[in-house]
Design a protein around this motif. Structure first.
Motif, PDB file in Angstrom:
ATOM      1  N   UNK A  23       0.814  -1.228   0.000  1.00 38.85           N
ATOM      2  CA  UNK A  23       0.000   0.000   0.000  1.00 38.85           C
ATOM      3  C   UNK A  23       0.842   1.270   0.000  1.00 38.85           C
ATOM      4  N   UNK A  24       2.179   1.111  -0.030  1.00 39.36           N
ATOM      5  CA  UNK A  24       3.061   2.270  -0.128  1.00 39.36           C
ATOM      6  C   UNK A  24       3.493   2.849   1.191  1.00 39.36           C
ATOM      7  N   UNK A  25       3.166   2.214   2.306  1.00 38.95           N
ATOM      8  CA  UNK A  25       3.593   2.692   3.626  1.00 38.95           C
ATOM      9  C   UNK A  25       4.934   2.039   3.961  1.00 38.95           C
ATOM     10  N   UNK A  26       5.981   2.515   3.309  1.00 39.53           N
ATOM     11  CA  UNK A  26       7.283   1.869   3.406  1.00 39.53           C
ATOM     12  C   UNK A  26       7.936   2.046   4.775  1.00 39.53           C
ATOM     13  N   UNK A  27       7.658   3.159   5.446  1.00 38.77           N
ATOM     14  CA  UNK A  27       8.279   3.401   6.761  1.00 38.77           C
ATOM     15  C   UNK A  27       7.767   2.402   7.793  1.00 38.77           C
ATOM     16  N   UNK A  28       6.447   2.174   7.818  1.00 38.80           N
ATOM     17  CA  UNK A  28       5.895   1.216   8.774  1.00 38.80           C
ATOM     18  C   UNK A  28       6.355  -0.204   8.436  1.00 38.80           C
ATOM     19  N   UNK A  29       6.442  -0.486   7.144  1.00 40.23           N
ATOM     20  CA  UNK A  29       6.945  -1.794   6.718  1.00 40.23           C
ATOM     21  C   UNK A  29       8.359  -2.009   7.239  1.00 40.23           C
ATOM     22  N   UNK A  30       9.191  -0.972   7.157  1.00 37.72           N
ATOM     23  CA  UNK A  30      10.580  -1.086   7.602  1.00 37.72           C
ATOM     24  C   UNK A  30      10.673  -1.344   9.101  1.00 37.72           C
ATOM     25  N   UNK A  31       9.810  -0.697   9.873  1.00 34.70           N
ATOM     26  CA  UNK A  31       9.806  -0.916  11.330  1.00 34.70           C
ATOM     27  C   UNK A  31       9.522  -2.381  11.652  1.00 34.70           C
ATOM     28  N   UNK A  32       8.543  -2.957  10.978  1.00 32.94           N
ATOM     29  CA  UNK A  32       8.200  -4.371  11.201  1.00 32.94           C
ATOM     30  C   UNK A  32       9.336  -5.288  10.759  1.00 32.94           C
ATOM     31  N   UNK A  33       9.950  -4.946   9.645  1.00 31.69           N
ATOM     32  CA  UNK A  33      11.027  -5.786   9.107  1.00 31.69           C
ATOM     33  C   UNK A  33      12.258  -5.769   9.997  1.00 31.69           C
ATOM     34  N   UNK A  34      12.536  -4.624  10.615  1.00 34.51           N
ATOM     35  CA  UNK A  34      13.693  -4.537  11.519  1.00 34.51           C
ATOM     36  C   UNK A  34      13.538  -5.498  12.693  1.00 34.51           C
ATOM     37  N   UNK A  35      12.303  -5.656  13.180  1.00 30.21           N
ATOM     38  CA  UNK A  35      12.044  -6.593  14.274  1.00 30.21           C
ATOM     39  C   UNK A  35      12.293  -8.029  13.812  1.00 30.21           C
ATOM     40  N   UNK A  36      11.919  -8.312  12.568  1.00 34.53           N
ATOM     41  CA  UNK A  36      11.967  -9.687  12.049  1.00 34.53           C
ATOM     42  C   UNK A  36      13.357 -10.139  11.617  1.00 34.53           C
ATOM     43  N   UNK A  37      14.317  -9.225  11.551  1.00 34.23           N
ATOM     44  CA  UNK A  37      15.661  -9.612  11.120  1.00 34.23           C
ATOM     45  C   UNK A  37      16.295 -10.626  12.064  1.00 34.23           C
ATOM     46  N   UNK A  38      15.801 -10.674  13.301  1.00 36.01           N
ATOM     47  CA  UNK A  38      16.320 -11.648  14.274  1.00 36.01           C
ATOM     48  C   UNK A  38      15.289 -12.747  14.545  1.00 36.01           C
ATOM     49  N   UNK A  39      14.389 -12.971  13.598  1.00 35.18           N
ATOM     50  CA  UNK A  39      13.345 -13.997  13.774  1.00 35.18           C
ATOM     51  C   UNK A  39      13.963 -15.375  13.924  1.00 35.18           C
ATOM     52  N   UNK A  40      13.305 -16.225  14.720  1.00 37.13           N
ATOM     53  CA  UNK A  40      13.812 -17.588  14.931  1.00 37.13           C
ATOM     54  C   UNK A  40      13.737 -18.397  13.641  1.00 37.13           C
ATOM     55  N   UNK A  41      12.782 -18.077  12.786  1.00 35.26           N
ATOM     56  CA  UNK A  41      12.699 -18.746  11.487  1.00 35.26           C
ATOM     57  C   UNK A  41      13.681 -18.076  10.532  1.00 35.26           C
ATOM     58  N   UNK A  42      14.694 -18.827  10.087  1.00 36.18           N
ATOM     59  CA  UNK A  42      15.708 -18.268   9.203  1.00 36.18           C
ATOM     60  C   UNK A  42      15.098 -17.812   7.889  1.00 36.18           C
ATOM     61  N   UNK A  43      14.086 -18.545   7.421  1.00 36.72           N
ATOM     62  CA  UNK A  43      13.441 -18.191   6.165  1.00 36.72           C
ATOM     63  C   UNK A  43      12.763 -16.827   6.271  1.00 36.72           C
ATOM     64  N   UNK A  44      12.035 -16.612   7.384  1.00 40.23           N
ATOM     65  CA  UNK A  44      11.368 -15.328   7.584  1.00 40.23           C
ATOM     66  C   UNK A  44      12.399 -14.219   7.755  1.00 40.23           C
ATOM     67  N   UNK A  45      13.459 -14.496   8.516  1.00 40.67           N
ATOM     68  CA  UNK A  45      14.509 -13.494   8.732  1.00 40.67           C
ATOM     69  C   UNK A  45      15.146 -13.095   7.405  1.00 40.67           C
ATOM     70  N   UNK A  46      15.404 -14.065   6.545  1.00 42.10           N
ATOM     71  CA  UNK A  46      16.006 -13.771   5.233  1.00 42.10           C
ATOM     72  C   UNK A  46      15.061 -12.954   4.357  1.00 42.10           C
ATOM     73  N   UNK A  47      13.773 -13.335   4.355  1.00 39.25           N
ATOM     74  CA  UNK A  47      12.786 -12.588   3.566  1.00 39.25           C
ATOM     75  C   UNK A  47      12.669 -11.155   4.071  1.00 39.25           C
ATOM     76  N   UNK A  48      12.707 -11.001   5.400  1.00 41.82           N
ATOM     77  CA  UNK A  48      12.618  -9.666   5.995  1.00 41.82           C
ATOM     78  C   UNK A  48      13.824  -8.819   5.597  1.00 41.82           C
ATOM     79  N   UNK A  49      14.994  -9.437   5.650  1.00 40.87           N
ATOM     80  CA  UNK A  49      16.220  -8.720   5.279  1.00 40.87           C
ATOM     81  C   UNK A  49      16.169  -8.286   3.811  1.00 40.87           C
ATOM     82  N   UNK A  50      15.683  -9.169   2.968  1.00 40.45           N
ATOM     83  CA  UNK A  50      15.628  -8.892   1.530  1.00 40.45           C
ATOM     84  C   UNK A  50      14.670  -7.743   1.224  1.00 40.45           C
TER      85      UNK A  50
END
Length: 594
Positions: A423-450
């Protein structure tokens, strides 16, 4: 009591002192200070003349110091004074060999083997002594002679290992098969050994030998163990139809159930062998001993049919779903099937309202937390499909609260980020992704980083994020399975924003969509464009790997595939594709993989 305590303390101190002295001698030996090691080992052996560790330590030290005469005296003393240790003859032979006296060495080696004829129980210790000095042929002879002289002796495992080290694959396989005939519980461990020689190429020499031996065994003995091994071989070769035939034979003649056959379905589906997967599922449906397994097989079958049937036959799939609902009802246990049905309606037939209606019927049910989370996640995905982003975000957030600290909650957070990005709300997306970079699921962490990297890199030069918004639109269209429109939007990105940071991302995304559409030459052009202009950027290794895969598969250019796998090996050593690229490069080159 006090005397006993004092005695035990003295004994412990005595052995502790020996251990420390021996460790010191080993340290000197390892550092090449053999004179110092010699002094300590001599004193230790004088105090403990029957300690094997001290004895062999001193022999090795003498040999390093080239004091072969001293070593010989010790060894001959043991040979002459120890009636039950003919393996010392091997040690004597080795001592002569170190001096270049091969004739005398051979005499002692022969004498050691001859000792087995009268004392076959010493075959193992003599063979191990030969192995220590890499005398594999003589070690094999020792084991074989031991089994010949003592029919109760069993050295098949040792022989199989040695045959493998000698490169005699057929004898190695044959011996391991014999071992398993008597000890089928060893199959998992032996399979790990087999996997070092077996590849996914049915024409590989080791594969052919193994198959020939197993078929011969089956002719002689209808033991289902051999069917199991054949099934394992066919799975390694990704020949799931052949594996299925073996598994059917096992099922008919045992009480193993249908679990291993069901796993074949998943593997066949992952490899794109959908017809085989459907055949396996039809068998399970016919044979299933309970309704739960039969329903699971029906569900998998309908999912695969969605990948295989053309759109004009989707009505057949819908009728199949309805037939299952009539048979099994609308119980909560059916929720997973209803979610699949709703996804089929929404994503495959664009019947979004009907899909939501199907799922909304379960919202008022008394569901467990994990069931409610699955339901709301599915509803949210359909709302994203319908571009009702705010409603979708509410459901994703509810899922996070329902199953906190669970991987499902992390997936829901990632979908919050992805929906915000759509929806174009890139700032809020980035906040969520920063949390997920240390996710226990490596797949989710990689997708978040990407995704985080995509947003940040394309926000630096363009504060309005015009190109990123256009790219996100194409990404959403791909999620909606509107690939043709997604490709058109990406064309706009590549035309209007040529040379900008977004270009390599757009080329890669479009290439994957071209592959899905069967437009392999266009996909090839995109990958080559990335390699030409962006090979040193983040997506350089992706483009090389995907292009190599395309050449190896759909375009059938193995030489070109080998070329691009090799470029990953030499130019992208830190790539996540490095290990797989190296393996596939070596396979294409015809190497024998360890």
């Amino acid at each position: 009591m006090r005397f006993l305590y004092f005695f035990l303390l003295l004994l412990c101190t005595h052995f502790s002192g020996f251990a420390q002295s021996e460790q010191l001698a080993k340290n000197y030996f390892d550092r090449g200070e053999f004179g110092k090691a010699e002094n300590i080992y001599e004193k230790l052996l004088e105090q403990e003349p029957f300690n094997a560790s001290f004895f062999y330590g001193l022999i090795a030290t003498y040999q390093q110091l080239e004091k072969y005469g001293e070593a010989e005296k010790l060894l001959k003393h043991r040979v002459n004074n120890t009636a039950n240790a003919p393996h010392f003859l091997v040690e004597l032979g080795h001592n002569y060999e170190l001096q270049g006296k091969n004739t005398q060495a051979d005499q002692f080696y022969t004498e050691a083997l001859r000792a087995i004829e009268s004392r076959p129980n010493y075959a193992f210790s003599i063979a191990r002594s030969f192995e220590k000095y890499s005398k594999l042929d003589r070690a094999v002879t020792a084991y074989e002679l031991g089994m010949k002289m003592n029919p109760d002796a069993e050295y098949s495992i040792q022989l199989a290992r040695l045959y493998g080290e000698q490169g005699d694959i057929e004898k190695m396989f044959s011996n391991y098969i014999d071992v398993l005939g008597n000890n089928p519980n060893l199959l998992p461990g032996v399979s790990r050994i087999y996997s070092q020689f077996i590849s996914d190429d049915p024409a590989n020499e080791a594969n052919l030998i193994f198959r020939k031996l197993l078929l011969k065994k089956l002719q002689e003995d209808q033991n289902i163990l051999y069917n199991n091994m054949l099934s394992w071989l066919f799975v390694q070769q990704k020949e799931y139809q052949k594996a299925f035939q073996q598994e059917k034979a096992i099922y008919r003649r045992s009480n193993q159930g249908l679990g291993s056959i069901l796993r074949l379905t998943v593997m066949a589906q992952e490899e794109g062998q959908l017809e085989t997967a459907l055949e396996v599922l039809d068998f399970i449906i016919a044979e299933a001993p309970n309704e739960d397994l039969r329903l699971q097989a029906h569900q998998l079958r309908l999912n695969i049919l969605q990948e295989t049937l053309p759109k004009e036959k989707y009505s057949e799939i819908e009728e199949a779903y309805k037939a299952l609902f009539e048979t099994y009802g609308k119980a909560t246990a059916m929720l997973s099937l209803y979610i699949d049905y709703a996804n089929f309606l929404a994503f495959k037939q664009n019947k979004i309202a009907k899909a939501r209606e199907v799922l909304n019927a379960f919202l008022e049910r008394d569901l467990q937390k994990n069931e409610e989370a699955a339901l709301k996640m599915a509803l949210a995905d359909i709302l994203v499909l319908d571009e009702k982003f705010n409603q979708a975000l509410i459901y994703f957030s509810q899922v996070q609260n329902l199953v906190e600290n669970d991987v499902v909650a992390q997936m829901a957070r990632f979908k919050v980020a992805k929906t915000s990005y759509y929806k174009g709300d890139f700032d809020w997306a980035t906040i969520q992704l920063d949390v997920l970079k240390s996710a226990t699921s490596q797949l989710i962490a990689n997708d978040a980083m990407e995704l985080s990297l995509l947003i940040s890199e394309n926000s630096l030069e363009d504060s309005t994020r015009t190109a990123l918004k256009l790219y996100a639109r194409a990404d959403l269209l791909a999620f909606q399975e509107k690939n043709a429109k997604a490709i058109e939007v990406l064309d706009s990105v590549l035309t209007k924003h040529k040379g900008e940071k977004i270009e390599d991302d757009a080329l890669l995304k479009q290439a994957k969509l071209y592959e899905e559409a069967g437009k392999y030459e266009k996909a090839e052009q995109n990958y080559l464009a990335i390699i030409e202009h962006y090979k040193n950027e983040v997506l350089g290794d992706n483009a090389h790997y995907y292009l190599a895969e395309l050449y190896a598969g759909k375009l059938d250019h193995p030489d070109k595939a080998k070329e691009f796998y090799e470029k990953i090996i030499f130019n992208y050593a830190d790539s996540i594709y490095f290990v797989d690229a190296r393996k596939k490069f070596r396979q294409l080159r015809g190497d024998e993989l360890e």
